[in-house]
Design a protein around this motif. Structure first.
Motif, short mmCIF file in Angstrom:
data_model
loop_
_atom_site.label_atom_id
_atom_site.label_comp_id
_atom_site.label_asym_id
_atom_site.label_seq_id
_atom_site.Cartn_x
_atom_site.Cartn_y
_atom_site.Cartn_z
N ARG A 127 0.83 -1.21 0.00
CA ARG A 127 0.00 0.00 0.00
C ARG A 127 0.86 1.26 0.00
O ARG A 127 0.53 2.25 -0.67
CB ARG A 127 -0.93 -0.01 1.22
N LEU A 166 -6.16 9.87 9.27
CA LEU A 166 -5.68 8.81 8.37
C LEU A 166 -4.80 7.83 9.11
O LEU A 166 -3.92 8.23 9.87
CB LEU A 166 -4.87 9.43 7.22
N ASP A 167 -5.03 6.56 8.88
CA ASP A 167 -4.09 5.56 9.36
C ASP A 167 -2.93 5.49 8.37
O ASP A 167 -3.01 5.98 7.23
CB ASP A 167 -4.77 4.20 9.50
N GLU A 198 -2.96 5.42 4.35
CA GLU A 198 -4.18 5.99 3.77
C GLU A 198 -3.84 7.30 3.09
O GLU A 198 -3.02 8.08 3.58
CB GLU A 198 -5.25 6.20 4.85
N TYR A 199 -4.48 7.56 1.95
CA TYR A 199 -4.12 8.69 1.10
C TYR A 199 -4.96 9.92 1.45
O TYR A 199 -6.17 9.82 1.69
CB TYR A 199 -4.32 8.33 -0.36
N SER A 237 1.34 9.13 1.51
CA SER A 237 -0.04 9.59 1.63
C SER A 237 -0.32 10.83 0.80
O SER A 237 -1.39 11.43 0.93
CB SER A 237 -0.39 9.86 3.11
#
Length: 547
Positions: A223, A424-425, A428-429, A454
């Motif tokens: 990711r 956001l974790d 995450e974007y 991100s």
């Protein structure tokens, strides 16, 4: 220039702005104290008598407790202070009214960036070459060596010239003569080379992940790498896979699809292609073709709302929370008011300021997510035998940041005062305009790596001690908290906020000039020191404990 200040009227600790001497009498916020010991600049001293167990306040927040009686005028040290942070309550959110800054100076201003099909705008234009697994690092290095020389990136440094001079002296029997020269290094300069492409550069990333460890780390890596391809500073990527690793091609492809990445991505699998020669040959041919195509993209004007600024600090000192971080925070407010995006990271360095941040969240779901992430992170730290209270580094402590709460209270100033529009974790974007909180560790490179993954297309990095951190994709602008550092390490410092400490500039003036500097860098008219020095650090966060 004042000799000492408090940040909030309720504080019972003062910060020395210059070296102070025992016996010196000072008046700070109507408190007159005589110093019991010397107090070095950046360090703190008690403004009133403290009994054992009394709470210490800075920034209007609890930053520690006295573990012994501390008389007024006595310095605050690790020996007489214990970490303590203010508590927080999800249901105690209060109405928050934001006074946006005056943006008239920047309304209508643009930067010259690289426009992408998804509407993002890059401040740079890079083609990435990276592996899905560390087994391919050597092949990445082979590609790097081949491309950087051929494309004109490889310039003989003054260090290489110095070594060559010493070799020549040794071979000619004149080594002693060369060694005796004063300032030998100063007689050399970095070489020059003509680059092949005007509008595109290739960047090579290696890492130690992708296999071994736990499957979740491999998925997180996929990711993160997909976020790097999504980043507006990236035109596309060449990706090497071995074929049997945990970070499978299908996981990486799914991460690209989830982000809606619509860019050319070449994925080459060594076990499918066969020989190393076949793999590298195809990688070179395909990458060069994409470079030629990406070179057709040129800079075009874009509104400042297309900036996504990551906020980071590293090597912090006792001035960071007074000069550099609030100045960066003012930039955050300007960008938010202009419709751009800002990310504040480093969750261990938000310890003690949670309630202030929760109060700025209009959406209760964001507050729930934030508190869940903070509690899970703190629990993981404690389960491993550590904790947020162990966060300050030796350098932090040496330069006046005695507890994590003290460090956090100043670090949070990088986020300014605007409402928080998203949480956001890691990986995450960022999509919401305005300020988002991004869960990363406080470790400089791990956090910066996460910010860029991100979506940050520029990172502001404050430092009081000097930290040579860079990134392969985004320019990292180093912001010094004090003038001595800016002068001593001028090769890595981009912006000096020391004039705030010296009373020569206000936070607002410094923030506005900083945004002007960002516009120049984002437009390619000015380079960041991290890019000039070739600092391209990349360390993914394994979801174990990293403070």
């Amino acid at each position: 220039m004042a000799k000492a200040i408090t940040i909030n009227a309720t504080d019972n600790l003062a910060v020395a702005l210059t070296d102070l001497t025992a016996g010196e009498t000072l008046t700070v916020n109507d408190n007159t104290v005589t110093l019991t010991h010397d107090v070095a600049a950046k360090h703190k001293f008690a403004l009133s008598d403290l009994e054992q167990g009394d709470e210490m306040y800075m920034y209007g927040l609890v930053v520690g407790t006295a573990n012994a009686a501390i008389p007024a005028g006595h310095p605050i040290t690790t020996e007489n202070t214990t970490h303590k942070a203010s508590g927080y309550d999800l249901d105690a959110r209060s109405d928050y009214q934001w006074q946006a800054p005056d943006i008239s100076r920047f309304e209508g201003k643009t930067f010259d960036g690289y426009h992408r099909a998804d509407g993002q705008v890059g401040t740079a234009n890079y083609w990435l070459v990276f592996p899905l697994v560390f087994c391919e690092n050597r092949n990445i290095e082979v590609l790097k060596k081949a491309f950087e020389k051929a494309l004109g990136y490889e310039k003989e440094s003054k260090y290489e010239q110095m070594v060559s001079s010493l070799v020549q002296g040794y071979q000619s029997g004149k080594l002693d003569e060369v060694l005796q020269k004063d300032n030998l290094l100063s007689s050399f300069g970095n070489g020059t080379a003509e680059e092949v492409f005007e509008n595109i550069k290739v960047r090579f990333i290696t890492h130690q992940g992708g296999c071994g460890g736990i499957r979740q780390d491999a998925e997180t890596l996929c990711r993160l790498l997909a976020g790097y391809v999504k980043n507006p500073n990236v035109a596309g990527a060449t990706v090497l896979s071995l074929g049997c690793q945990n970070a499978e091609i299908k996981i990486f492809q799914a991460a690209l699809d989830a982000l809606g990445v619509d860019k050319p991505v070449e994925i080459l699998d060594q076990q499918t292609l066969g020989s190393e020669e076949q793999l590298i040959g195809q990688a070179i041919q395909k990458t060069f073709a994409h470079l030629a195509a990406a070179n057709q993209i040129s800079r075009q004007p874009a509104p400042l709302s297309k900036l996504t600024i990551g906020m980071e600090c590293g090597g912090s000192d006792g001035f960071s929370g007074i000069s550099a971080n609030p100045s960066v925070g003012y930039v955050a407010d300007l960008i938010s008011a202009l419709g751009g995006k800002v990310m504040l990271a480093e969750f261990p360095e938000l310890c003690g300021v949670e309630q202030e941040l929760i109060n700025r969240m209009q959406n209760r779901d964001h507050a729930v997510k934030f508190t869940d992430l903070m509690r899970a992170y703190e629990k993981a730290a404690k389960d491993s035998g550590s904790g947020f209270d162990m966060n300050p580094s030796p350098g932090n402590i040496k330069d006046g940041l005695i507890t994590d709460a003290m460090k956090s209270a100043g670090a949070a100033k990088k986020g300014g005062t605007s409402p928080i529009n998203d949480v956001l974790d890691y990986t995450e974007y960022a999509t919401a305009p305005g300020l988002s909180l991004l869960c990363t560790p406080g470790n400089d490179v791990e956090s910066t790596t996460g910010l860029v993954g991100s979506g940050a297309n520029v990172v502001l990095f404050t430092t009081g001690l000097g930290t040579p951190t860079g990134n392969p994709v985004a320019p990292i602008l180093k912001v010094s908290s004090n003038t001595k550092l800016a002068e001593r390490m001028s090769d890595i410092i981009d912006i000096n906020t020391g004039p705030v400490i010296e009373g020569k500039k206000t936070i607002q003036e410094m923030g506005e000039s900083m945004l002007e500097h960002i516009i120049e860098v984002a437009s390619g008219r000015k380079s960041s020191k991290s890019v000039e020095m070739g600092h391209q650090d990349f360390i993914p966060w394994k979801r174990g404990v990293s403070l």
